[in-house]
Each structure stands twice: as C-alpha cells, then as structure tokens.
Enzyme design. Structure first.
Site, PDB file in Angstrom:
ATOM      1  CG  ASN A 287      -0.399  -0.089   2.535  1.00 21.46           C
ATOM      2  OD1 ASN A 287       0.546  -0.824   2.773  1.00 21.46           O
ATOM      3  ND2 ASN A 287      -0.966   0.653   3.476  1.00 21.46           N
TER       4      ASN A 287
ATOM      5  CD  GLU B 178      -1.484   5.046   4.819  1.00 18.59           C
ATOM      6  OE1 GLU B 178      -2.108   4.153   5.390  1.00 18.59           O
ATOM      7  OE2 GLU B 178      -0.901   5.962   5.441  1.00 18.59           O
ATOM      8  CG  ASN B 179      -1.357  11.187  -1.973  1.00 22.66           C
ATOM      9  OD1 ASN B 179      -1.887  12.246  -1.638  1.00 22.66           O
ATOM     10  ND2 ASN B 179      -0.470  11.104  -2.944  1.00 22.66           N
ATOM     11  CB  ALA B 180      -1.126  14.210   2.173  1.00 22.38           C
TER      12      ALA B 180
ATOM     13  CE1 TYR C 177      -4.940   9.654   5.144  1.00 21.24           C
ATOM     14  CE2 TYR C 177      -6.961  10.647   5.921  1.00 21.24           C
ATOM     15  CZ  TYR C 177      -5.668  10.240   6.163  1.00 21.24           C
ATOM     16  OH  TYR C 177      -5.108  10.406   7.391  1.00 21.24           O
TER      17      TYR C 177
ATOM     18  CB  CYS D  70      -5.220  -1.327  -2.243  1.00 21.86           C
ATOM     19  SG  CYS D  70      -6.611  -0.406  -1.569  1.00 21.86           S
TER      20      CYS D  70
ATOM     21  CD  GLU E 279      -5.466  -5.865  -1.371  1.00 24.45           C
ATOM     22  OE1 GLU E 279      -6.170  -6.299  -0.456  1.00 24.45           O
ATOM     23  OE2 GLU E 279      -4.994  -4.697  -1.363  1.00 24.45           O
TER      24      GLU E 279
ATOM     25  CB  CYS F 251     -10.907  -2.422   0.125  1.00 26.48           C
ATOM     26  SG  CYS F 251     -10.224  -1.880  -1.465  1.00 26.48           S
TER      27      CYS F 251
END
Length: 137
Positions: free
Chosen positions: A45, A47-49, A51, A56, A58, A89
């Site tokens: 994964n 992430e980014n500020a 969201y 993900c 996957e 998810c």
C-alpha cells in the site's frame, strides 16, 4: 495450491509489506499473487496525504502482473498485522475479479502465517465482470 507456492506468496508479501508507505494510518499491507505462468508479483500500500489517491497493496500487485505480461490471477495473498484477518477492500475485490475466476483463492495472512482462506466468489458473490460485455456488437 502447493506448499512451495504458498510459501513464495507469503515471503513476497512479507518482503514488500516492509516497504509500504503508510505514514498516516501506520497500517502496512503487502500482497502477492501468482499469475497463469506461475510468476509471483507483489505490491504494497502507498498512502497519500489526499487519502482517496492512495493505492492498495492488491492494486500494486495486479499492476506489476500486467506490466510483466501476466493476465490471470491464480491465487492472491494479502498480509497485514491486524487482530482480525484482512481481506481486500471492495474496490480491490473488483480489481481481482477483472483477472480471476470465482474459484480463485484469496488468502488472508498475518506475520505468523495464513489466517483465513476464501474464494473470490465468497468475497464477491454474483459479481460483474468482463463476460457481461457483448463484444463485436
């Protein structure tokens, strides 16, 4: 699925999980899949500020498969450290569906090993997929 394939998926997911970019949630996830030729592809994964634009694990593994010419998921393993087994998810279930059949194994793992096993059909019943399109019309 053979034990060596399962071990390879677990090892690949564990290795890439350690490279996850999860500064906001602190929830690192690794995923590894095997394609129609038996090759292993992994993703973590990111992430980014902002969201919604994060990625993900996957999705990363699927992108890696496509980038190397793979087109079918034979099995996928998702690894995270959580009290309950972690499954893909909803969006990733649909991403997996694009390249997998209803009987495709989806394995949930924690750092100590496999925690749960599902098929795609169990996680995404009566799903929409490529066969719903009428080609050549």
């Amino acid at each position: 699925m053979t034990e060596p394939v399962l071990d390879a998926l677990f090892e690949a997911a564990a290795a890439v999980r350690g490279r996850a970019h999860a500064p906001y949630s602190g929830f690192a996830v690794g995923a590894a899949l095997t394609d129609e030729d038996g090759r292993i592809h992994a993703g973590c994964n990111v992430e980014n500020a902002a969201y919604p634009v994060g990625t993900c694990a996957e999705a990363g593994a699927i992108a890696a498969m496509i980038a190397t010419g793979g087109r079918r998921i034979r099995a996928i393993l998702v690894l995270a450290d959580s009290p309950a087994p972690v499954t893909p998810c909803g969006a990733c279930r649909q991403r997996i569906r694009e390249f997998a059949g209803p009987d495709t194994p989806i394995l949930s793992a924690g750092p100590a090993g496999i925690r749960a096993r599902f098929t795609l059909e169990e996680l995404l019943p009566a799903s929409f997929g490529p066969e719903h399109f009428v080609h050549g019309a």
